[in-house]
Design a protein around this motif. Structure first.
Motif, PDB file in Angstrom:
ATOM      1  N   SER A  61       4.126   6.004 -10.872  1.00  0.00           N
ATOM      2  CA  SER A  61       4.551   7.480  -9.889  1.00  0.00           C
ATOM      3  C   SER A  61       3.890   7.752  -8.763  1.00  0.00           C
ATOM      4  O   SER A  61       4.615   7.900  -7.875  1.00  0.00           O
ATOM      5  N   ARG A  62       2.728   7.847  -8.909  1.00  0.00           N
ATOM      6  CA  ARG A  62       1.702   7.918  -7.556  1.00  0.00           C
ATOM      7  C   ARG A  62       1.693   6.817  -6.812  1.00  0.00           C
ATOM      8  O   ARG A  62       1.792   7.331  -5.313  1.00  0.00           O
ATOM      9  N   LEU A  63       2.038   5.729  -7.154  1.00  0.00           N
ATOM     10  CA  LEU A  63       1.891   4.723  -6.162  1.00  0.00           C
ATOM     11  C   LEU A  63       3.131   4.643  -5.388  1.00  0.00           C
ATOM     12  O   LEU A  63       3.299   4.192  -4.358  1.00  0.00           O
ATOM     13  N   GLN A  64       4.257   5.061  -6.024  1.00  0.00           N
ATOM     14  CA  GLN A  64       5.500   4.973  -5.442  1.00  0.00           C
ATOM     15  C   GLN A  64       5.618   6.256  -4.478  1.00  0.00           C
ATOM     16  O   GLN A  64       6.138   6.024  -3.418  1.00  0.00           O
ATOM     17  N   ALA A  65       5.019   7.234  -4.777  1.00  0.00           N
ATOM     18  CA  ALA A  65       4.785   8.540  -4.039  1.00  0.00           C
ATOM     19  C   ALA A  65       3.797   7.984  -2.705  1.00  0.00           C
ATOM     20  O   ALA A  65       4.218   8.637  -1.407  1.00  0.00           O
ATOM     21  N   ASP A  66       3.052   7.091  -2.878  1.00  0.00           N
ATOM     22  CA  ASP A  66       2.059   6.602  -1.701  1.00  0.00           C
ATOM     23  C   ASP A  66       2.896   5.537  -0.863  1.00  0.00           C
ATOM     24  O   ASP A  66       2.587   5.409   0.451  1.00  0.00           O
ATOM     25  N   GLY A  67       4.129   5.172  -1.264  1.00  0.00           N
ATOM     26  CA  GLY A  67       4.863   4.097  -0.566  1.00  0.00           C
ATOM     27  C   GLY A  67       4.489   2.701  -0.768  1.00  0.00           C
ATOM     28  O   GLY A  67       4.999   1.662  -0.122  1.00  0.00           O
ATOM     29  N   LEU A  68       3.612   2.568  -1.777  1.00  0.00           N
ATOM     30  CA  LEU A  68       3.208   1.288  -2.004  1.00  0.00           C
ATOM     31  C   LEU A  68       4.255   0.607  -3.230  1.00  0.00           C
ATOM     32  O   LEU A  68       4.142  -0.708  -3.200  1.00  0.00           O
ATOM     33  N   LEU A  69       5.207   1.204  -3.760  1.00  0.00           N
ATOM     34  CA  LEU A  69       5.897   0.870  -4.606  1.00  0.00           C
ATOM     35  C   LEU A  69       7.357   1.453  -4.451  1.00  0.00           C
ATOM     36  O   LEU A  69       7.454   2.398  -3.745  1.00  0.00           O
ATOM     37  N   VAL A  70       8.322   0.413  -4.625  1.00  0.00           N
ATOM     38  CA  VAL A  70       9.887   1.078  -4.371  1.00  0.00           C
ATOM     39  C   VAL A  70      10.624   0.726  -5.639  1.00  0.00           C
ATOM     40  O   VAL A  70      10.321  -0.297  -6.481  1.00  0.00           O
ATOM     41  N   MET A  71      11.934   1.508  -5.718  1.00  0.00           N
ATOM     42  CA  MET A  71      12.589   1.371  -6.718  1.00  0.00           C
ATOM     43  C   MET A  71      13.561   0.348  -6.307  1.00  0.00           C
ATOM     44  O   MET A  71      14.666   0.647  -5.325  1.00  0.00           O
ATOM     45  N   GLN A  72      13.663  -1.004  -7.018  1.00  0.00           N
ATOM     46  CA  GLN A  72      14.808  -1.874  -6.548  1.00  0.00           C
ATOM     47  C   GLN A  72      15.981  -2.061  -7.602  1.00  0.00           C
ATOM     48  O   GLN A  72      15.763  -1.745  -8.805  1.00  0.00           O
ATOM     49  N   PRO A  73      17.015  -2.194  -7.179  1.00  0.00           N
ATOM     50  CA  PRO A  73      18.298  -2.215  -7.975  1.00  0.00           C
ATOM     51  C   PRO A  73      18.414  -3.109  -9.239  1.00  0.00           C
ATOM     52  O   PRO A  73      17.808  -4.215  -8.775  1.00  0.00           O
ATOM     53  N   ARG A  74      18.518  -2.850 -10.312  1.00  0.00           N
ATOM     54  CA  ARG A  74      18.391  -3.711 -11.481  1.00  0.00           C
ATOM     55  C   ARG A  74      17.147  -4.377 -11.917  1.00  0.00           C
ATOM     56  O   ARG A  74      17.102  -5.148 -12.943  1.00  0.00           O
ATOM     57  N   SER A  75      16.099  -4.100 -10.986  1.00  0.00           N
ATOM     58  CA  SER A  75      14.890  -4.834 -11.383  1.00  0.00           C
ATOM     59  C   SER A  75      13.681  -3.524 -11.692  1.00  0.00           C
ATOM     60  O   SER A  75      12.486  -4.221 -11.927  1.00  0.00           O
ATOM     61  N   GLY A  76      13.921  -2.326 -11.317  1.00  0.00           N
ATOM     62  CA  GLY A  76      12.924  -1.451 -11.567  1.00  0.00           C
ATOM     63  C   GLY A  76      11.847  -1.339 -10.220  1.00  0.00           C
ATOM     64  O   GLY A  76      12.213  -2.006  -9.178  1.00  0.00           O
ATOM     65  N   LEU A  77      10.640  -0.715 -10.526  1.00  0.00           N
ATOM     66  CA  LEU A  77       9.759  -0.666  -9.673  1.00  0.00           C
ATOM     67  C   LEU A  77       9.051  -2.170  -9.198  1.00  0.00           C
ATOM     68  O   LEU A  77       8.728  -2.889 -10.140  1.00  0.00           O
ATOM     69  N   ALA A  78       8.745  -2.247  -7.996  1.00  0.00           N
ATOM     70  CA  ALA A  78       8.191  -3.369  -7.365  1.00  0.00           C
ATOM     71  C   ALA A  78       7.215  -2.935  -6.225  1.00  0.00           C
ATOM     72  O   ALA A  78       7.426  -2.023  -5.676  1.00  0.00           O
ATOM     73  N   VAL A  79       6.370  -3.926  -6.035  1.00  0.00           N
ATOM     74  CA  VAL A  79       5.497  -3.569  -4.774  1.00  0.00           C
ATOM     75  C   VAL A  79       6.341  -3.754  -3.384  1.00  0.00           C
ATOM     76  O   VAL A  79       7.329  -4.566  -3.512  1.00  0.00           O
ATOM     77  N   ALA A  80       6.245  -2.635  -2.729  1.00  0.00           N
ATOM     78  CA  ALA A  80       7.200  -2.516  -1.717  1.00  0.00           C
ATOM     79  C   ALA A  80       7.073  -3.742  -0.614  1.00  0.00           C
ATOM     80  O   ALA A  80       5.980  -4.375  -0.318  1.00  0.00           O
ATOM     81  N   GLU A  81       8.162  -3.796   0.268  1.00  0.00           N
ATOM     82  CA  GLU A  81       8.268  -4.920   0.929  1.00  0.00           C
ATOM     83  C   GLU A  81       8.752  -4.454   2.377  1.00  0.00           C
ATOM     84  O   GLU A  81       9.593  -3.412   2.316  1.00  0.00           O
ATOM     85  N   LEU A  82       8.389  -4.720   3.578  1.00  0.00           N
ATOM     86  CA  LEU A  82       8.848  -3.994   4.808  1.00  0.00           C
ATOM     87  C   LEU A  82       9.572  -5.413   5.379  1.00  0.00           C
ATOM     88  O   LEU A  82       9.309  -6.292   5.667  1.00  0.00           O
TER      89      LEU A  82
END
Length: 226
Positions: A61-82
C-alpha cells in the motif's frame, strides 16, 4: 537455514515487519531487481520475506502511494511502467525543479556544500566505466545540488521524481557518449554555483536534464524497434 538466518538478521534492523517489507521491496524496485510490470503477489512475497501477509499488504500500500506500484486490471498490483507521455511529463517536471534547485544552490550553498560537490565530481570522473556505477555517482551529485538548495519542500518534491526514474529501465549513462557529456555538464553546473551565478546554474541544469531526456527517447525508440 542460512538464507532464513540472514533474512532474520535483516529483519532485526527494523522496528516492525511492515517497515522491513517496505524497505526491502522498495530497495528491490530501486535497484532494478523488480522490473516494471512485475506482479506483486502477497503470498509469494510473504514466503520470500518470511513475514505474514499483513505487513506485506501494508508495504504494498505504501509503495503504491509512492507511485512505484499500480493496480492493473485483472492482475492486481505490479511495478509501475511509464508510457511515452509519462516519460515526457517526468522529464519536463524534473527539468523545472532541478533547474530551480541549481538556482537556489547558487544563492545558498555554503563552503561545505561546495566542497562536497567538488569531491563527488572527482569521484565520478575516476569511477569505473560501468553504467550502474556511473548512475550511482550521478544520483549523488544531483542529491548534493538539491541539498545545497536548502529548501526542504523542493527536496521532498524531487524525491518523488527521482524514485520514478527507476521505472525507466537502463540508465541513459549506458550510452557511451552520454557519460562524458553528463560529466562536463555537471562541471558547468558546479562552476555556475561557485560563481554565485543563479541564472547560469539554472540554465545549465535545465539543459543537462533536457539532454538526458533526448537520450532517453532515443533509447526507448530503439527498444521499440527491436
Amino acid at each position: 537455514m542460512t538464507g532464513l538466518r540472514a533474512r532474520m538478521t535483516e529483519r532485526a534492523q527494523y522496528g516492525s515487519a511492515a517497515e522491513f517489507a517496505y524497505a526491502t521491496l522498495r530497495g528491490e524496485i530501486m535497484g532494478g531487481h523488480l522490473q516494471p510490470g512485475h506482479r506483486m503477489r502477497e503470498q509469494e512475497l510473504s514466503e520470500r520475506l518470511q513475514v505474514s501477509r499483513t505487513p506485506v499488504r501494508e508495504a504494498l500500500s505504501r509503495l503504491q502511494a509512492d507511485g512505484l506500484l499500480v493496480m492493473q486490471p485483472r492482475s492486481g498490483l505490479a511495478v509501475a511502467e511509464l508510457d511515452d507521455a509519462g516519460v515526457i511529463e517526468l522529464y519536463e517536471t524534473r527539468e523545472a525543479l532541478e533547474g530551480t534547485a541549481a538556482q537556489l544552490a547558487a544563492r545558498y550553498a555554503n563552503p561545505r556544500d561546495i566542497a562536497a560537490m567538488r569531491s563527488i565530481l572527482a569521484a565520478e570522473e575516476l569511477a569505473p566505466d560501468d553504467p550502474v556505477q556511473q548512475q550511482r555517482h550521478n544520483r549523488i551529485f544531483h542529491a548534493a545540488v538539491l541539498a545545497a538548495s536548502h529548501n526542504r519542500f523542493l527536496v521532498k518534491s524531487l524525491q518523488v521524481l527521482h524514485d520514478a526514474l527507476t521505472l525507466l529501465g537502463p540508465t541513459t549513462l549506458a550510452r557511451p557518449d552520454r557519460r562524458a557529456q553528463a560529466q562536463a555538464e555537471h562541471r558547468q553546473v558546479l562552476d555556475a554555483i561557485e560563481k554565485r551565478d543563479s541564472a547560469a546554474a539554472e540554465a545549465v541544469m535545465r539543459a543537462h536534464v533536457r539532454h538526458g531526456a533526448e537520450v532517453r527517447q532515443h533509447m526507448r525508440g530503439a527498444a521499440a524497434q527491436d
